[in-house]
Design an enzyme around this catalytic site. Sequence first.
Site, mmCIF file in Angstrom:
data_model
loop_
_atom_site.group_PDB
_atom_site.id
_atom_site.type_symbol
_atom_site.label_atom_id
_atom_site.label_comp_id
_atom_site.label_asym_id
_atom_site.label_seq_id
_atom_site.Cartn_x
_atom_site.Cartn_y
_atom_site.Cartn_z
ATOM 1 N N ARG A 124 17.078 33.170 6.569
ATOM 2 C CA ARG A 124 16.225 34.322 6.183
ATOM 3 C C ARG A 124 15.542 34.122 4.839
ATOM 4 O O ARG A 124 15.128 35.081 4.193
ATOM 5 C CB ARG A 124 17.020 35.625 6.181
ATOM 6 C CG ARG A 124 17.601 35.985 7.528
ATOM 7 C CD ARG A 124 17.904 37.459 7.620
ATOM 8 N NE ARG A 124 18.484 37.783 8.898
ATOM 9 C CZ ARG A 124 19.793 37.790 9.152
ATOM 10 N NH1 ARG A 124 20.643 37.517 8.170
ATOM 11 N NH2 ARG A 124 20.230 38.083 10.338
ATOM 12 N N LYS A 146 1.348 32.394 1.295
ATOM 13 C CA LYS A 146 1.068 32.455 2.734
ATOM 14 C C LYS A 146 1.613 31.198 3.385
ATOM 15 O O LYS A 146 1.303 30.085 2.941
ATOM 16 C CB LYS A 146 -0.433 32.541 2.994
ATOM 17 C CG LYS A 146 -0.996 33.936 2.888
ATOM 18 C CD LYS A 146 -2.424 33.956 3.398
ATOM 19 C CE LYS A 146 -3.030 35.327 3.263
ATOM 20 N NZ LYS A 146 -4.456 35.340 3.664
ATOM 21 N N GLU A 188 -13.526 25.165 -1.407
ATOM 22 C CA GLU A 188 -12.692 26.328 -1.765
ATOM 23 C C GLU A 188 -12.880 26.701 -3.239
ATOM 24 O O GLU A 188 -12.789 27.869 -3.604
ATOM 25 C CB GLU A 188 -11.209 26.049 -1.477
ATOM 26 C CG GLU A 188 -10.848 25.965 -0.005
ATOM 27 C CD GLU A 188 -10.655 27.334 0.680
ATOM 28 O OE1 GLU A 188 -10.809 28.385 0.024
ATOM 29 O OE2 GLU A 188 -10.354 27.331 1.892
ATOM 30 N N LYS A 230 -7.120 33.058 -8.154
ATOM 31 C CA LYS A 230 -6.207 33.376 -7.056
ATOM 32 C C LYS A 230 -4.998 34.149 -7.563
ATOM 33 O O LYS A 230 -4.540 35.101 -6.929
ATOM 34 C CB LYS A 230 -5.780 32.103 -6.318
ATOM 35 C CG LYS A 230 -4.871 32.423 -5.155
ATOM 36 C CD LYS A 230 -5.069 31.587 -3.935
ATOM 37 C CE LYS A 230 -4.232 32.166 -2.794
ATOM 38 N NZ LYS A 230 -4.169 31.311 -1.644
ATOM 39 N N GLU A 240 -1.894 41.108 1.114
ATOM 40 C CA GLU A 240 -3.240 41.246 1.689
ATOM 41 C C GLU A 240 -3.451 42.616 2.346
ATOM 42 O O GLU A 240 -3.810 42.719 3.510
ATOM 43 C CB GLU A 240 -3.534 40.120 2.690
ATOM 44 C CG GLU A 240 -5.037 39.996 2.943
ATOM 45 C CD GLU A 240 -5.431 38.779 3.765
ATOM 46 O OE1 GLU A 240 -4.982 37.676 3.419
ATOM 47 O OE2 GLU A 240 -6.180 38.952 4.719
ATOM 48 N N ARG A 244 -6.995 40.958 -1.500
ATOM 49 C CA ARG A 244 -6.714 39.555 -1.164
ATOM 50 C C ARG A 244 -7.580 39.060 -0.009
ATOM 51 O O ARG A 244 -7.868 37.863 0.090
ATOM 52 C CB ARG A 244 -5.226 39.370 -0.845
ATOM 53 C CG ARG A 244 -4.878 37.922 -0.572
ATOM 54 C CD ARG A 244 -3.408 37.639 -0.591
ATOM 55 N NE ARG A 244 -3.158 36.225 -0.352
ATOM 56 C CZ ARG A 244 -2.003 35.624 -0.490
ATOM 57 N NH1 ARG A 244 -0.957 36.315 -0.901
ATOM 58 N NH2 ARG A 244 -1.870 34.342 -0.251
ATOM 59 N N ASN A 248 -10.758 35.301 1.925
ATOM 60 C CA ASN A 248 -11.103 34.777 3.244
ATOM 61 C C ASN A 248 -12.608 34.717 3.481
ATOM 62 O O ASN A 248 -13.047 34.580 4.626
ATOM 63 C CB ASN A 248 -10.447 35.637 4.337
ATOM 64 C CG ASN A 248 -8.950 35.455 4.335
ATOM 65 O OD1 ASN A 248 -8.456 34.335 4.307
ATOM 66 N ND2 ASN A 248 -8.220 36.550 4.326
ATOM 67 N N HIS A 251 -13.916 32.382 5.970
ATOM 68 C CA HIS A 251 -12.797 31.869 6.753
ATOM 69 C C HIS A 251 -12.798 32.353 8.202
ATOM 70 O O HIS A 251 -12.319 31.646 9.084
ATOM 71 C CB HIS A 251 -11.468 32.228 6.081
ATOM 72 C CG HIS A 251 -11.146 31.350 4.914
ATOM 73 N ND1 HIS A 251 -11.959 31.250 3.805
ATOM 74 C CD2 HIS A 251 -10.101 30.511 4.669
ATOM 75 C CE1 HIS A 251 -11.427 30.410 2.936
ATOM 76 N NE2 HIS A 251 -10.300 29.939 3.436
ATOM 77 N N HIS A 255 -12.521 29.551 10.672
ATOM 78 C CA HIS A 255 -11.374 29.399 11.586
ATOM 79 C C HIS A 255 -11.849 29.343 13.037
ATOM 80 O O HIS A 255 -11.292 28.607 13.848
ATOM 81 C CB HIS A 255 -10.399 30.565 11.422
ATOM 82 C CG HIS A 255 -9.527 30.443 10.210
ATOM 83 N ND1 HIS A 255 -8.754 31.477 9.747
ATOM 84 C CD2 HIS A 255 -9.306 29.422 9.362
ATOM 85 C CE1 HIS A 255 -8.104 31.089 8.660
ATOM 86 N NE2 HIS A 255 -8.423 29.843 8.409
ATOM 87 N N HIS A 273 -10.815 21.778 7.344
ATOM 88 C CA HIS A 273 -10.780 23.193 6.944
ATOM 89 C C HIS A 273 -11.838 23.531 5.896
ATOM 90 O O HIS A 273 -12.596 24.496 6.046
ATOM 91 C CB HIS A 273 -9.373 23.555 6.451
ATOM 92 C CG HIS A 273 -9.259 24.966 5.970
ATOM 93 N ND1 HIS A 273 -9.394 26.049 6.815
ATOM 94 C CD2 HIS A 273 -9.083 25.477 4.729
ATOM 95 C CE1 HIS A 273 -9.282 27.168 6.121
ATOM 96 N NE2 HIS A 273 -9.089 26.858 4.846
HETATM 97 N N1 GLY Z 1 -6.110 31.434 1.613
HETATM 98 C C1 GLY Z 1 -6.270 32.817 1.422
HETATM 99 C C2 GLY Z 1 -5.087 33.491 0.852
HETATM 100 O O1 GLY Z 1 -4.175 32.852 0.375
HETATM 101 O O2 GLY Z 1 -5.016 34.694 0.863
#
Ligand code: GLY
Length: 367
Positions: A124, A146, A188, A230, A240, A244, A248, A251, A255, A273
């Site tokens: 966990r 993430k 990025e 960030k 998020e 946050r 994206n 993205h 994606h 990516h």
């Molecule tokens: N890559 C986007 C984030 O970490 O929220």
Amino acid sequence: MNHARTVDVGGEIPYTIAIGPGLLGDGEALARHVRGRHVLLVSDSVVAPLYAGTVREALHTARPDLAIGTFILPAGEESKTLAHFGHAIEALATLGATRDACVVALGGGVVGDLAGFAAACWMRGVDCVQVPTTLLSMVDSSVGGKTAVDIPQGKNLVGAFHPPRAVFADTDALATLPARELRAGLAEVIKYGAIRDARFFQWLEQERQALLAMDGQALALAIAASCEHKAEIVDRDPLEKGERALLNFGHTFGHAIETEQGYGGLGNDNLNHGEAVAVGMVLAARLSADLGLAPAADADRLETTLRDYGLPTRIPVGLAPERLLARMRLDKKNLAGRLRLVLWRGLGRAEVVPDVDESRVLAVLSG
Ligand code: GLY
């Protein structure tokens, strides 16, 4: 750690991002984050031969009592699967890792995401130290917690939020980074300027040659500035629920392209990516202009900058707009079946736009 810049990330369990040369061999600093006796070093088939020995030896010298297991993934996005996640968990079990174990993720985003997810799930949740070796993972995926694996239906659909205990971005590791991967990371970096810092964007326009030539100082500055952006965002919105999502930008489109072409990257014609995000940012900026949210001139400027950095700005031939739209419907940001996209009001001013009309998206995808 003498030459390292540091960026602090706040939140419930704060941690520090160290950026600078020689960090992979700094066993004292790495070992400071190992609470127990077990370390699982996770890496991939490209990075491990270059750097795993250095990290192992550094850790062992600093802490001879450590039991250090190694788990090596085949390099590439194709490895970010539930099956390989299962193998990482088996490696932790074989090591006899206890609750105070530490997973050290040495590599790019695939390694960091999968190793972080294994750390999030084993018993966990055990500690994870991120040691990113690509520019893209230094400025994005290693920070903010993430973690995830891909499934055929989409990228990162199975995962958890699990912030690292520490991040070590060794800029020396960038020396072995292929030029294409460097440019993908710079996409990025450019994103941070695009979404919230027009001055940084301008600096990136000016410093293009230095950054593409891998000037150490310019790169360290770009990494630190990106990590500060960030850190500020994930500090305020770790899960998020709001701001946050701005990270994206590009993205959702990106994606969709990645999923539709099949995950790929190095060594084939598929976009990786960062490249897919570059195309996605241009599409997001074009859509913003079409919806009357932002000047078209800003979309032009973004496209020119990305192109000057050697990044793609157009959807690869052969990807059907309707299929890309179908992929976008599965994005995690969508709510109640409505397309929710990160668009912008112009350079440095991204925002989440709920309920975007699909026909307008399709028009941009077809454009
Ligand atoms: N890559 C986007 C984030 O970490 O929220």
